[in-house]
Motif scaffolding. Sequence first.
Motif, PDB file in Angstrom:
ATOM      1  N   GLY A 233      -3.990   7.208  -1.710  1.00  0.00           N
ATOM      2  CA  GLY A 233      -3.399   5.955  -1.276  1.00  0.00           C
ATOM      3  C   GLY A 233      -4.042   4.782  -1.968  1.00  0.00           C
ATOM      4  N   GLY A 234      -3.237   3.738  -2.200  1.00  0.00           N
ATOM      5  CA  GLY A 234      -3.764   2.543  -2.827  1.00  0.00           C
ATOM      6  C   GLY A 234      -2.650   1.608  -3.244  1.00  0.00           C
ATOM      7  N   PHE A 235      -2.989   0.686  -4.126  1.00  0.00           N
ATOM      8  CA  PHE A 235      -2.030  -0.277  -4.642  1.00  0.00           C
ATOM      9  C   PHE A 235      -1.752   0.041  -6.104  1.00  0.00           C
ATOM     10  CE2 PHE A 235      -4.160  -2.445  -1.168  1.00  0.00           C
ATOM     11  CZ  PHE A 235      -3.063  -2.940  -0.459  1.00  0.00           C
ATOM     12  N   ILE A 236      -0.499  -0.016  -6.501  1.00  0.00           N
ATOM     13  CA  ILE A 236      -0.122   0.272  -7.882  1.00  0.00           C
ATOM     14  C   ILE A 236      -0.397  -0.969  -8.719  1.00  0.00           C
ATOM     15  CG2 ILE A 236       1.741   0.877  -9.447  1.00  0.00           C
ATOM     16  CD1 ILE A 236       3.038   2.386  -7.107  1.00  0.00           C
ATOM     17  N   GLN A 237      -1.240  -0.828  -9.735  1.00  0.00           N
ATOM     18  CA  GLN A 237      -1.579  -1.940 -10.614  1.00  0.00           C
ATOM     19  C   GLN A 237      -0.607  -2.065 -11.777  1.00  0.00           C
ATOM     20  OE1 GLN A 237      -3.936  -4.228  -9.998  1.00  0.00           O
ATOM     21  NE2 GLN A 237      -4.032  -3.150  -8.043  1.00  0.00           N
TER      22      GLN A 237
ATOM     23  N   ILE B  92      -9.549   2.552  -2.889  1.00  0.00           N
ATOM     24  CA  ILE B  92     -10.668   1.778  -2.343  1.00  0.00           C
ATOM     25  C   ILE B  92     -11.869   1.801  -3.285  1.00  0.00           C
ATOM     26  CG2 ILE B  92     -12.342   1.690  -0.453  1.00  0.00           C
ATOM     27  CD1 ILE B  92     -10.138   2.744   1.377  1.00  0.00           C
ATOM     28  N   THR B  93     -12.113   2.928  -3.919  1.00  0.00           N
ATOM     29  CA  THR B  93     -13.319   3.073  -4.723  1.00  0.00           C
ATOM     30  C   THR B  93     -13.103   3.045  -6.234  1.00  0.00           C
ATOM     31  OG1 THR B  93     -13.105   5.472  -4.597  1.00  0.00           O
ATOM     32  CG2 THR B  93     -14.493   4.407  -2.943  1.00  0.00           C
TER      33      THR B  93
ATOM     34  N   TYR C  57       0.863  -1.180   0.000  1.00  0.00           N
ATOM     35  CA  TYR C  57       0.000   0.000   0.000  1.00  0.00           C
ATOM     36  C   TYR C  57       0.901   1.233   0.000  1.00  0.00           C
ATOM     37  CZ  TYR C  57      -3.893   3.046   1.220  1.00  0.00           C
ATOM     38  OH  TYR C  57      -4.851   4.022   1.211  1.00  0.00           O
ATOM     39  N   ILE C  58       0.610   2.186  -0.879  1.00  0.00           N
ATOM     40  CA  ILE C  58       1.475   3.360  -1.027  1.00  0.00           C
ATOM     41  C   ILE C  58       0.648   4.634  -0.948  1.00  0.00           C
ATOM     42  CG2 ILE C  58       1.345   3.369  -3.554  1.00  0.00           C
ATOM     43  CD1 ILE C  58       4.341   4.154  -3.537  1.00  0.00           C
ATOM     44  N   MET C  59       1.221   5.649  -0.313  1.00  0.00           N
ATOM     45  CA  MET C  59       0.605   6.983  -0.268  1.00  0.00           C
ATOM     46  C   MET C  59       1.385   7.875  -1.218  1.00  0.00           C
ATOM     47  SD  MET C  59      -2.021   7.104   1.716  1.00  0.00           S
ATOM     48  CE  MET C  59      -2.239   8.856   1.882  1.00  0.00           C
ATOM     49  N   LEU C  60       0.690   8.488  -2.168  1.00  0.00           N
ATOM     50  CA  LEU C  60       1.322   9.367  -3.150  1.00  0.00           C
ATOM     51  C   LEU C  60       0.888  10.805  -2.907  1.00  0.00           C
ATOM     52  CD1 LEU C  60       0.732   7.276  -6.389  1.00  0.00           C
ATOM     53  CD2 LEU C  60       2.830   7.445  -5.066  1.00  0.00           C
ATOM     54  N   THR C  61       1.842  11.724  -2.962  1.00  0.00           N
ATOM     55  CA  THR C  61       1.537  13.151  -2.917  1.00  0.00           C
ATOM     56  C   THR C  61       1.595  13.653  -4.353  1.00  0.00           C
ATOM     57  OG1 THR C  61       2.534  13.323  -0.737  1.00  0.00           O
ATOM     58  CG2 THR C  61       2.190  15.378  -1.952  1.00  0.00           C
ATOM     59  N   ILE C  62       0.484  14.232  -4.805  1.00  0.00           N
ATOM     60  CA  ILE C  62       0.334  14.591  -6.215  1.00  0.00           C
ATOM     61  C   ILE C  62      -0.046  16.056  -6.342  1.00  0.00           C
ATOM     62  CG2 ILE C  62      -1.034  14.097  -8.284  1.00  0.00           C
ATOM     63  CD1 ILE C  62      -1.399  11.269  -6.889  1.00  0.00           C
ATOM     64  N   TRP C  63       0.548  16.729  -7.324  1.00  0.00           N
ATOM     65  CA  TRP C  63       0.199  18.111  -7.641  1.00  0.00           C
ATOM     66  C   TRP C  63      -1.052  18.085  -8.505  1.00  0.00           C
ATOM     67  CZ3 TRP C  63       1.179  22.811  -6.122  1.00  0.00           C
ATOM     68  CH2 TRP C  63       0.841  23.872  -6.934  1.00  0.00           C
ATOM     69  N   ASP C  64      -2.143  18.651  -7.994  1.00  0.00           N
ATOM     70  CA  ASP C  64      -3.414  18.614  -8.708  1.00  0.00           C
ATOM     71  C   ASP C  64      -4.102  19.963  -8.621  1.00  0.00           C
ATOM     72  OD1 ASP C  64      -5.622  17.561 -10.092  1.00  0.00           O
ATOM     73  OD2 ASP C  64      -6.614  17.015  -8.228  1.00  0.00           O
TER      74      ASP C  64
END
Length: 111
Positions: free
Chosen positions: A73-77, A89-90, A58-65
């Motif tokens: 956060g989620g799993f990299i596919q 999750i969704t 499980y990874i938390m990413l900080t993204i410029w948006d």
Amino acid sequence: MIKDRGTMKWTAMMLPEHLMLLKEWKQEVFTEPPRERTEWELEELQQTISRAIVQHNYIMLTIWDQAHYVQWGGFIQAMHEEELLLETITTTKHIPLKYIYAAHIEDDGLE
């Protein structure tokens, strides 16, 4: 003592178009630009993402948006040349690699 309401007293005399332009101007002026990343930050980011893909962590990413940083956060596919597929999750998000500014693998305490 005189109580001054500041700009509140002038908003009643402004047209909706003026209020909209003032709001856009404030967003433009007060947003922080994305910061430049150093070479070692990019290398660390690449290693963290690669480790999360291989170990399926499980990874938390900080993204410029849109003028601010957000965290997902989620799993990299999968990781393609220009984007990363993150399963939350969704939903599954397509994240351009150039907008990822930080990554952190979450510990689940099972080690």
